[in-house]
Structures are given as C-alpha cells and as structure tokens.
Design a protein around this motif. Structure first.
Motif, PDB file in Angstrom:
ATOM      1  N   VAL A 104       0.537  11.948   2.343  1.00  0.00           N
ATOM      2  CA  VAL A 104      -0.740  11.764   1.657  1.00  0.00           C
ATOM      3  C   VAL A 104      -0.726  10.465   0.862  1.00  0.00           C
ATOM      4  O   VAL A 104      -1.709   9.709   0.844  1.00  0.00           O
ATOM      5  CB  VAL A 104      -1.023  12.962   0.734  1.00  0.00           C
ATOM      6  CG1 VAL A 104      -2.319  12.737  -0.045  1.00  0.00           C
ATOM      7  CG2 VAL A 104      -1.125  14.248   1.534  1.00  0.00           C
ATOM      8  N   SER A 105       0.391  10.191   0.185  1.00  0.00           N
ATOM      9  CA  SER A 105       0.494   8.967  -0.609  1.00  0.00           C
ATOM     10  C   SER A 105       0.305   7.726   0.268  1.00  0.00           C
ATOM     11  O   SER A 105      -0.406   6.782  -0.105  1.00  0.00           O
ATOM     12  CB  SER A 105       1.849   8.913  -1.311  1.00  0.00           C
ATOM     13  OG  SER A 105       2.022   7.703  -2.003  1.00  0.00           O
ATOM     14  N   HIS A 106       0.938   7.719   1.439  1.00  0.00           N
ATOM     15  CA  HIS A 106       0.768   6.572   2.340  1.00  0.00           C
ATOM     16  C   HIS A 106      -0.673   6.472   2.835  1.00  0.00           C
ATOM     17  O   HIS A 106      -1.238   5.375   2.905  1.00  0.00           O
ATOM     18  CB  HIS A 106       1.715   6.698   3.526  1.00  0.00           C
ATOM     19  CG  HIS A 106       1.521   5.624   4.553  1.00  0.00           C
ATOM     20  ND1 HIS A 106       1.985   4.342   4.387  1.00  0.00           N
ATOM     21  CD2 HIS A 106       0.874   5.634   5.752  1.00  0.00           C
ATOM     22  CE1 HIS A 106       1.650   3.610   5.437  1.00  0.00           C
ATOM     23  NE2 HIS A 106       0.982   4.374   6.278  1.00  0.00           N
ATOM     24  N   ALA A 107      -1.282   7.612   3.150  1.00  0.00           N
ATOM     25  CA  ALA A 107      -2.668   7.597   3.618  1.00  0.00           C
ATOM     26  C   ALA A 107      -3.608   7.055   2.546  1.00  0.00           C
ATOM     27  O   ALA A 107      -4.569   6.346   2.849  1.00  0.00           O
ATOM     28  CB  ALA A 107      -3.085   9.007   4.039  1.00  0.00           C
ATOM     29  N   LEU A 108      -3.341   7.365   1.282  1.00  0.00           N
ATOM     30  CA  LEU A 108      -4.168   6.839   0.189  1.00  0.00           C
ATOM     31  C   LEU A 108      -4.064   5.317   0.111  1.00  0.00           C
ATOM     32  O   LEU A 108      -5.062   4.626  -0.135  1.00  0.00           O
ATOM     33  CB  LEU A 108      -3.734   7.460  -1.138  1.00  0.00           C
ATOM     34  CG  LEU A 108      -4.084   8.936  -1.353  1.00  0.00           C
ATOM     35  CD1 LEU A 108      -3.427   9.452  -2.630  1.00  0.00           C
ATOM     36  CD2 LEU A 108      -5.593   9.116  -1.430  1.00  0.00           C
ATOM     37  N   SER A 109      -2.851   4.782   0.308  1.00  0.00           N
ATOM     38  CA  SER A 109      -2.688   3.329   0.226  1.00  0.00           C
ATOM     39  C   SER A 109      -3.404   2.616   1.358  1.00  0.00           C
ATOM     40  O   SER A 109      -3.770   1.440   1.230  1.00  0.00           O
ATOM     41  CB  SER A 109      -1.197   2.978   0.250  1.00  0.00           C
ATOM     42  OG  SER A 109      -0.612   3.329   1.495  1.00  0.00           O
ATOM     43  N   VAL A 110      -3.638   3.322   2.472  1.00  0.00           N
ATOM     44  CA  VAL A 110      -4.369   2.734   3.591  1.00  0.00           C
ATOM     45  C   VAL A 110      -5.877   2.926   3.409  1.00  0.00           C
ATOM     46  O   VAL A 110      -6.667   1.993   3.577  1.00  0.00           O
ATOM     47  CB  VAL A 110      -3.904   3.362   4.918  1.00  0.00           C
ATOM     48  CG1 VAL A 110      -4.743   2.848   6.075  1.00  0.00           C
ATOM     49  CG2 VAL A 110      -2.436   3.046   5.158  1.00  0.00           C
ATOM     50  N   GLU A 111      -6.286   4.144   3.049  1.00  0.00           N
ATOM     51  CA  GLU A 111      -7.705   4.464   2.911  1.00  0.00           C
ATOM     52  C   GLU A 111      -8.347   3.699   1.750  1.00  0.00           C
ATOM     53  O   GLU A 111      -9.483   3.235   1.837  1.00  0.00           O
ATOM     54  CB  GLU A 111      -7.867   5.975   2.698  1.00  0.00           C
ATOM     55  CG  GLU A 111      -9.302   6.437   2.541  1.00  0.00           C
ATOM     56  CD  GLU A 111     -10.075   6.358   3.847  1.00  0.00           C
ATOM     57  OE1 GLU A 111     -11.320   6.405   3.790  1.00  0.00           O
ATOM     58  OE2 GLU A 111      -9.437   6.228   4.912  1.00  0.00           O
ATOM     59  N   PHE A 112      -7.614   3.557   0.643  1.00  0.00           N
ATOM     60  CA  PHE A 112      -8.142   2.893  -0.546  1.00  0.00           C
ATOM     61  C   PHE A 112      -7.303   1.652  -0.851  1.00  0.00           C
ATOM     62  O   PHE A 112      -6.812   1.467  -1.966  1.00  0.00           O
ATOM     63  CB  PHE A 112      -8.139   3.849  -1.739  1.00  0.00           C
ATOM     64  CG  PHE A 112      -8.895   5.129  -1.494  1.00  0.00           C
ATOM     65  CD1 PHE A 112     -10.279   5.132  -1.407  1.00  0.00           C
ATOM     66  CD2 PHE A 112      -8.220   6.331  -1.342  1.00  0.00           C
ATOM     67  CE1 PHE A 112     -10.983   6.302  -1.181  1.00  0.00           C
ATOM     68  CE2 PHE A 112      -8.909   7.504  -1.119  1.00  0.00           C
ATOM     69  CZ  PHE A 112     -10.300   7.492  -1.035  1.00  0.00           C
ATOM     70  N   ALA A 113      -7.138   0.815   0.164  1.00  0.00           N
ATOM     71  CA  ALA A 113      -6.281  -0.370   0.011  1.00  0.00           C
ATOM     72  C   ALA A 113      -6.771  -1.309  -1.081  1.00  0.00           C
ATOM     73  O   ALA A 113      -5.971  -1.975  -1.749  1.00  0.00           O
ATOM     74  CB  ALA A 113      -6.191  -1.109   1.345  1.00  0.00           C
ATOM     75  N   ASP A 114      -8.098  -1.377  -1.275  1.00  0.00           N
ATOM     76  CA  ASP A 114      -8.658  -2.283  -2.280  1.00  0.00           C
ATOM     77  C   ASP A 114      -9.001  -1.566  -3.581  1.00  0.00           C
ATOM     78  O   ASP A 114      -9.697  -2.123  -4.431  1.00  0.00           O
ATOM     79  CB  ASP A 114      -9.919  -2.949  -1.728  1.00  0.00           C
ATOM     80  CG  ASP A 114     -10.955  -1.934  -1.275  1.00  0.00           C
ATOM     81  OD1 ASP A 114     -10.585  -0.759  -1.084  1.00  0.00           O
ATOM     82  OD2 ASP A 114     -12.129  -2.321  -1.122  1.00  0.00           O
TER      83      ASP A 114
ATOM     84  N   PRO B 173      -6.766   0.248  -6.271  1.00  0.00           N
ATOM     85  CA  PRO B 173      -5.469   0.730  -6.782  1.00  0.00           C
ATOM     86  C   PRO B 173      -5.588   2.007  -7.610  1.00  0.00           C
ATOM     87  O   PRO B 173      -4.643   2.803  -7.652  1.00  0.00           O
ATOM     88  CB  PRO B 173      -4.974  -0.447  -7.640  1.00  0.00           C
ATOM     89  CG  PRO B 173      -5.712  -1.642  -7.117  1.00  0.00           C
ATOM     90  CD  PRO B 173      -7.047  -1.145  -6.667  1.00  0.00           C
ATOM     91  N   ALA B 174      -6.720   2.226  -8.262  1.00  0.00           N
ATOM     92  CA  ALA B 174      -6.868   3.415  -9.101  1.00  0.00           C
ATOM     93  C   ALA B 174      -6.862   4.699  -8.280  1.00  0.00           C
ATOM     94  O   ALA B 174      -6.643   5.787  -8.825  1.00  0.00           O
ATOM     95  CB  ALA B 174      -8.161   3.324  -9.911  1.00  0.00           C
ATOM     96  N   ARG B 175      -7.107   4.594  -6.980  1.00  0.00           N
ATOM     97  CA  ARG B 175      -7.121   5.774  -6.124  1.00  0.00           C
ATOM     98  C   ARG B 175      -5.866   5.881  -5.258  1.00  0.00           C
ATOM     99  O   ARG B 175      -5.842   6.638  -4.296  1.00  0.00           O
ATOM    100  CB  ARG B 175      -8.361   5.765  -5.234  1.00  0.00           C
ATOM    101  CG  ARG B 175      -9.624   6.132  -5.993  1.00  0.00           C
ATOM    102  CD  ARG B 175     -10.858   6.107  -5.141  1.00  0.00           C
ATOM    103  NE  ARG B 175     -11.988   6.672  -5.869  1.00  0.00           N
ATOM    104  CZ  ARG B 175     -13.262   6.499  -5.544  1.00  0.00           C
ATOM    105  NH1 ARG B 175     -13.571   5.770  -4.476  1.00  0.00           N
ATOM    106  NH2 ARG B 175     -14.219   7.051  -6.264  1.00  0.00           N
ATOM    107  N   GLN B 176      -4.838   5.137  -5.610  1.00  0.00           N
ATOM    108  CA  GLN B 176      -3.562   5.221  -4.912  1.00  0.00           C
ATOM    109  C   GLN B 176      -2.567   5.954  -5.805  1.00  0.00           C
ATOM    110  O   GLN B 176      -2.382   5.599  -6.964  1.00  0.00           O
ATOM    111  CB  GLN B 176      -3.046   3.823  -4.567  1.00  0.00           C
ATOM    112  CG  GLN B 176      -3.976   3.038  -3.653  1.00  0.00           C
ATOM    113  CD  GLN B 176      -3.491   1.637  -3.406  1.00  0.00           C
ATOM    114  OE1 GLN B 176      -2.318   1.323  -3.584  1.00  0.00           O
ATOM    115  NE2 GLN B 176      -4.398   0.760  -2.997  1.00  0.00           N
ATOM    116  N   LEU B 177      -1.955   6.993  -5.270  1.00  0.00           N
ATOM    117  CA  LEU B 177      -1.019   7.822  -6.028  1.00  0.00           C
ATOM    118  C   LEU B 177       0.350   7.787  -5.363  1.00  0.00           C
ATOM    119  O   LEU B 177       0.452   7.816  -4.129  1.00  0.00           O
ATOM    120  CB  LEU B 177      -1.510   9.267  -6.095  1.00  0.00           C
ATOM    121  CG  LEU B 177      -2.852   9.519  -6.787  1.00  0.00           C
ATOM    122  CD1 LEU B 177      -3.229  10.985  -6.667  1.00  0.00           C
ATOM    123  CD2 LEU B 177      -2.782   9.121  -8.244  1.00  0.00           C
ATOM    124  N   CYS B 178       1.385   7.747  -6.172  1.00  0.00           N
ATOM    125  CA  CYS B 178       2.726   7.803  -5.627  1.00  0.00           C
ATOM    126  C   CYS B 178       3.057   9.255  -5.262  1.00  0.00           C
ATOM    127  O   CYS B 178       2.358  10.202  -5.646  1.00  0.00           O
ATOM    128  CB  CYS B 178       3.744   7.240  -6.619  1.00  0.00           C
ATOM    129  SG  CYS B 178       3.994   8.262  -8.088  1.00  0.00           S
TER     130      CYS B 178
END
Length: 416
Positions: free
Chosen positions: A173-183, A185-190
C-alpha cells in the motif's frame, strides 16, 4: 496449581499476578526498560508489553476484542525515565562550575549519554545551559496526540481501504501511495505509519480502516496425524540435482508446489508458484489428497499450460506425490524433491501458502471452495504488485513471457 474459579464455570482459571504486576509497574515508573522489568519480575516479555499497552485479539464472532492497558500513567505525571526540571537545575549548576558530563551523570544517577545529549540539545551558541530554557524546549518537543492522516483525509483513507480490501500488505500500500500521489507528499505514508493505523486503538480508525486479520500469535504444535516424511517406492530426484537455471530463477516455467490442509488433513488445496514470476496456480482437489487425485489434478493443470512455461516441479516428500514418475512420463516434466523438514528450499511456495491463509484460514474446511473460487483468489494474488518483482505483478510478467514464446513453445504436448 492454585487458581480462581470463574463464575458459571467449574474449571478454575489462573491466579492473577497482582503482586508481580505492581512490582513491574514500580520498576517501569523508576525508568527500568520493559525487558529488564520482565526479567526481574519473572514474567514473559510479551506479558509485560500487554500490561503496559493492552492488546487486541480476534473475537469469536469476527472483528477484534480489545483489552485495555493494565498499567496507566497518572494524569500529568511524566515518567521518571525523563529528566525532571530539578535535575536540569543540577545539570546547569554543575556545568556552569566546569564539572564534566560523566561526573554530573554520577551525581544524578543517570547515564553519561543522557547528560551528554541533554547538553548537546539545549546549550546555546555561547556554551551556556539554562535549566528553564531546557525544560521549556523539552515540553515543546514532547509528543502530542493528533489525528492520523487517514482520519483527516477522506481521499487517502478510501484509497488505502481499496488496497486493503484486496489484501495488500502495508508495504505494498505504501508503494502504491507513492505512485498514485507522486505529486502530493502529504498523501504518502511509510509502511510503519500504515501499521500504526491498523493497530490503532482509536475507535474511528478501527471502524473505517479495516484489514485482514493479522495473526496475534503462533502456537507451534504437532498433531498425531500430521504428515511425516514419506517413503516413496520410486527413487526421488533431489533438489541438488536441479539445473543451475532453476536455482538462479532465470527461466520461466520452474514451479514449486505443496498442499495447504484443512482440519484433520481431511481436505486440501494444491498450490503452485512459478519461481521467476511468482505467479500462483491453485489446484482444485475435490476427490481428496490421495496420490491418484493429486496426480490427475496436476496433469490437468500443467496440460493447460504452454510447453514454454512447464519446465520443472519442486515438491516436498509428502505421500501425495508418490505418483511423481507418472507425472514426469505424461507431461515430460521433471520432478525434484526437497529434503525432509526443509521448507526454505521451496521459499516462494511457503511464502504464498502464508498469504493464502488470508483467504482459507486454518481450521476451516477447504473442500467447500469450488474451482471458480480458487481461480478468483489466484487472479487476485497474481494482480498484486510484489516488491521482489520491482513492484510488477506476476500476471503481467507471465503474460509477457508467454507472448514472447515461439509458436512451438506455445503448443501443448501431453503423452498418455
């Protein structure tokens, strides 16, 4: 053994560890670590952790049953693990007098590293340390409870829930967030943030962010009817005789196989994992797990595959594959066997069997699942991105390989 009789039941329960719990609480309040306090009191480390933080276990009717912490800090009282304002006054006086940090630590009964960090954090550029300023900075640095991002952000929460609904792991899920919300950062979770949200005691998060039921503990045991290493009438070809290309995961078409079992070993599902792409195929066994039933089911599954993705099969030494020589003759598929008690020799298959328990929990009858259900589960797993594949999906990799095969390798060759 002494015990306490539970109301409405004739069997006594364990006697509460009230004295040990109070002793444990006193040690923790004095700044002793959780592990050291458990050793001193004589309880398991997990017991001490549950006393301090509570726990959640699967409930009988579904969901989770929550037990609150037994040890609760008094309101407004900070643990003695941390430096108090009075101790900071002593540090300031001695430091001003030129006393070394190690001597100050001995005076306070603290570790020298504690005093060293305190001075490094709160000494101003003029090499002056003030107790009042240091205390104010410590209060500002102290953590404050705040809503998690999955609580505040509806879009983020919905996306995370969609991933959890198809049983993705927090890391996926964390990797998918970094792809889906690449621009964004507030929606990217470790990964750790997602784990913390899943295990949160906040009722709102528990209701809105649902996930697969994580195993609370593992109890190793062996049933009398559990499988033992089998003796095969036909000589086995062992795993060390596999070609190097199989061991290196270079070629596509080398499979690892096993069975996941139902209660009492009365029902089973066959699992096949391709070593290179990690693609999974589930084998329906409506007639049980006899050698004949497993032979016929594997022949049917592999016969539907192109020859270019049917190179070898690696299995453990269970009796269900006693007809391995017939499988090799019919499919021209060499079968290799692992050593007894060596599941790591089929690591990809063992990992997949663990993931499959989300869909087919232990202790449930596996015979109730039709072939359509097995195909749906396999499709869901094959479309899940995998870190070991650089976040590609097994389905995409296997499809690309089959598309690139020459026409001769796409043909199906089966000899009866």
């Amino acid at each position: 053994m002494r015990g306490v009789v539970v109301a409405g039941r004739g069997r006594p329960g364990p006697e509460p560890l009230s004295g040990q719990r109070e002793w444990f609480a006193a040690l923790v309040a004095a700044g002793v670590s959780n592990s050291e306090a458990c050793r001193t009191v004589g309880v398991n480390r997990k017991t001490g952790t549950r006393w301090r933080y509570g726990r959640s276990i699967p409930a009988a009717g579904g969901g989770l049953l929550h037990y609150a912490p037994v040890l609760r800090p008094r309101d407004g009282v900070i643990s003695s693990r941390y430096l108090s304002e009075q101790e900071r006054v002593v540090i300031a006086d001695l430091h001003r007098g030129g006393v070394s940090g190690r001597v100050i630590a001995a005076e306070l009964g603290r570790s020298p590293s504690t005093v060293s960090r305190e001075l490094a954090r709160n000494t101003d550029p003029g090499r002056r340390y003030g107790a009042g300023v240091a205390q104010a900075r410590a209060v500002l640095r102290r953590g404050r409870p705040r809503p998690r991002r999955v609580e505040r952000d509806v879009v983020l929460r919905v996306f995370v829930q969609q991933c959890l609904d198809v049983r993705w792991s927090p890391e996926q899920v964390s990797h998918a967030l970094s792809v889906e919300f690449a621009d964004q950062p507030a929606r990217q979770l470790c990964t750790e943030s997602l784990y913390q949200a899943l295990y949160s005691r906040n009722p709102f998060v528990q209701r809105t962010l649902r996930s697969r039921r994580w195993r609370s503990r593992r109890r190793p045991h062996r049933h009398p009817d559990a499988r033992r290493p089998a003796r095969h009438a036909t000589p086995l070809v062992m795993i060390e005789d596999r070609p190097a290309s199989v061991n290196d995961r270079v070629e596509v078409g080398n499979w690892e196989g096993d069975l996941i079992m139902g209660p009492g070993n009365r029902s089973a599902i066959g699992t096949l994992v391709e070593r290179s792409t990690r693609a999974v195929v589930l084998v329906h066994l409506p007639d049980g797990r006899t050698a004949v039933a497993v032979r016929d089911a594997l022949v049917e599954v592999f016969a539907a595959m192109p020859a270019g993705v049917r190179r070898s099969l690696t299995w453990d030494q269970g009796t269900e594959l006693s007809a391995h020589a017939e499988i090799t003759r019919i499919l021209s598929l060499p079968v290799f066997f692992c050593h007894p008690h060596s599941p790591w020799e089929r690591g990809s298959n063992e990992n997949m069997n663990g993931l499959l328990r989300d869909y087919f929990p232990k202790g449930t009858d596996l015979a109730v699942h039709p072939a359509q259900r097995l195909r749906a589960v396999a499709d869901e797993l094959n479309n899940r991105p995998r870190k070991t594949l650089n976040w590609a999906t097994p389905a995409a990799l296997l499809a690309a390989h089959i598309a690139a095969l020459p026409s001769a390798s796409k043909s199906i060759v089966v000899r009866r």
